[in-house]
Design a protein around this motif. Structure first.
Motif, PDB file in Angstrom:
ATOM      1  N   MET A  83      45.701  33.121  48.061  1.00 53.04           N
ATOM      2  CA  MET A  83      45.669  34.448  47.459  1.00 53.04           C
ATOM      3  C   MET A  83      44.520  34.503  46.455  1.00 53.04           C
ATOM      4  O   MET A  83      44.293  33.573  45.696  1.00 53.04           O
ATOM      5  N   MET A  84      43.837  35.595  46.442  1.00 55.34           N
ATOM      6  CA  MET A  84      42.719  35.754  45.531  1.00 55.34           C
ATOM      7  C   MET A  84      43.214  36.368  44.235  1.00 55.34           C
ATOM      8  O   MET A  84      43.828  37.422  44.226  1.00 55.34           O
ATOM      9  N   LYS A  85      42.942  35.708  43.113  1.00 55.84           N
ATOM     10  CA  LYS A  85      43.405  36.197  41.827  1.00 55.84           C
ATOM     11  C   LYS A  85      42.241  36.278  40.857  1.00 55.84           C
ATOM     12  O   LYS A  85      41.281  35.531  40.923  1.00 55.84           O
ATOM     13  N   PRO A 135      48.440  43.760  47.345  1.00 59.81           N
ATOM     14  CA  PRO A 135      47.805  44.414  48.490  1.00 59.81           C
ATOM     15  C   PRO A 135      46.975  43.412  49.292  1.00 59.81           C
ATOM     16  O   PRO A 135      46.612  42.341  48.797  1.00 59.81           O
ATOM     17  N   LYS A 136      46.652  43.783  50.521  1.00 61.45           N
ATOM     18  CA  LYS A 136      45.788  42.937  51.344  1.00 61.45           C
ATOM     19  C   LYS A 136      44.343  43.015  50.872  1.00 61.45           C
ATOM     20  O   LYS A 136      43.658  41.994  50.724  1.00 61.45           O
ATOM     21  N   VAL A 137      43.858  44.237  50.656  1.00 58.86           N
ATOM     22  CA  VAL A 137      42.474  44.490  50.246  1.00 58.86           C
ATOM     23  C   VAL A 137      42.496  45.502  49.103  1.00 58.86           C
ATOM     24  O   VAL A 137      43.342  46.399  49.073  1.00 58.86           O
ATOM     25  N   ALA A 193      41.015  40.212  50.320  1.00 57.90           N
ATOM     26  CA  ALA A 193      39.764  40.401  49.591  1.00 57.90           C
ATOM     27  C   ALA A 193      39.907  41.532  48.594  1.00 57.90           C
ATOM     28  O   ALA A 193      40.665  42.480  48.809  1.00 57.90           O
ATOM     29  N   ALA A 194      39.155  41.444  47.481  1.00 61.53           N
ATOM     30  CA  ALA A 194      39.117  42.544  46.523  1.00 61.53           C
ATOM     31  C   ALA A 194      38.310  43.704  47.080  1.00 61.53           C
ATOM     32  O   ALA A 194      38.635  44.871  46.865  1.00 61.53           O
ATOM     33  N   HIS A 195      37.241  43.367  47.812  1.00 62.65           N
ATOM     34  CA  HIS A 195      36.390  44.394  48.406  1.00 62.65           C
ATOM     35  C   HIS A 195      36.051  43.978  49.832  1.00 62.65           C
ATOM     36  O   HIS A 195      35.740  42.822  50.094  1.00 62.65           O
ATOM     37  N   GLN A 196      36.131  44.931  50.747  1.00 58.94           N
ATOM     38  CA  GLN A 196      35.812  44.634  52.143  1.00 58.94           C
ATOM     39  C   GLN A 196      34.909  45.721  52.704  1.00 58.94           C
ATOM     40  O   GLN A 196      35.227  46.901  52.640  1.00 58.94           O
ATOM     41  N   ASN A 197      33.766  45.297  53.278  1.00 56.51           N
ATOM     42  CA  ASN A 197      32.862  46.182  53.975  1.00 56.51           C
ATOM     43  C   ASN A 197      33.040  45.901  55.451  1.00 56.51           C
ATOM     44  O   ASN A 197      32.633  44.874  55.952  1.00 56.51           O
TER      45      ASN A 197
END
Length: 222
Positions: free
Chosen positions: A1-3, A179-181, A213-217
């Protein structure tokens, strides 16, 4: 998990000199919000999420605190999927839908959506997907979004064109509510002309916990 992810995005792909015509249009009946008519104004339509019932005081307000049945809630908030959905999130989606259906002006559908100061609670995706027009702008004036959209995209702008996002601050909740993203942008289908061009993100901060991810393109054709 991204924190503890901090994203500061300042991506300038297009600019517009359109001027805003500031308007308001909120009425109420008892505890239920009567939606403003998105087609009554000329020029650029200015919309506040509070016109659609958002409170944004940091308190959780599921639809069940206002509506007895899901059908009653969906009559006002069509994107509602359950009575546990947060009022602030539903109000945001109604405001964004009003931007989609703003009156055509110069062949486009220009609109400005205001997210006033406060802490907004959401547990569903904020839906800015395929939001297009001339100088459609989402302005966050001291606004803080706390998202517990578990396993979902917190703020989804996939397929949006000629969209500007200013001063977004988004926090992903922890644990099972993560959240996922955080913020998702990109094209959905280049063959169908759904590429996400002329997108401006000016001062966006996305932090907290996200399972992907916090940000996804995202490029839909890949």
């Amino acid at each position: 998990m991204m924190k503890g992810v901090l994203l500061a995005a300042a991506i300038l792909l297009a600019a517009s000199g359109a001027q805003a015509q500031w308007v308001s249009g909120m009425t109420s009946s008892g505890s239920n919000v009567v939606l403003p008519d998105a087609r009554t104004n000329l020029g650029i339509k200015s919309i506040s999420i509070k016109d659609y019932g958002a409170v944004c005081d940091g308190t959780s307000r599921p639809l069940s605190t206002i509506y007895a049945t899901l059908g009653a809630a969906q009559a006002v908030y069509p994107t509602a999927g359950a009575l546990t959905d947060e009022l602030d999130g539903m109000a945001m989606n109604n405001a964004l839908e009003a931007a989609r259906t703003a009156p055509a002006f110069g062949g486009q559908r220009p609109a400005i959506v205001i997210f006033p100061q406060g802490i907004c609670r959401v547990n569903t995706s904020i839906n800015a997907t395929n939001l297009r027009g001339s100088a459609v702008e989402l302005i966050f004036t001291g606004n803080f979004i706390r998202s517990s959209a578990a396993g979902k995209v917190a703020f989804d702008a996939l397929g949006a064109q000629r969209l500007k996002i200013t001063n977004l601050t988004l926090w992903g909740d922890t644990g099972a509510d993560a959240p996922k993203v955080g913020l998702q942008v990109g094209r959905t289908d280049i063959a169908a002309n759904n590429q996400s061009d002329s997108l401006t993100i000016d001062r966006a901060t996305v932090f907290g916990s996200f399972t992907q991810a916090a940000h996804q393109n995202f490029a839909g054709e890949q």
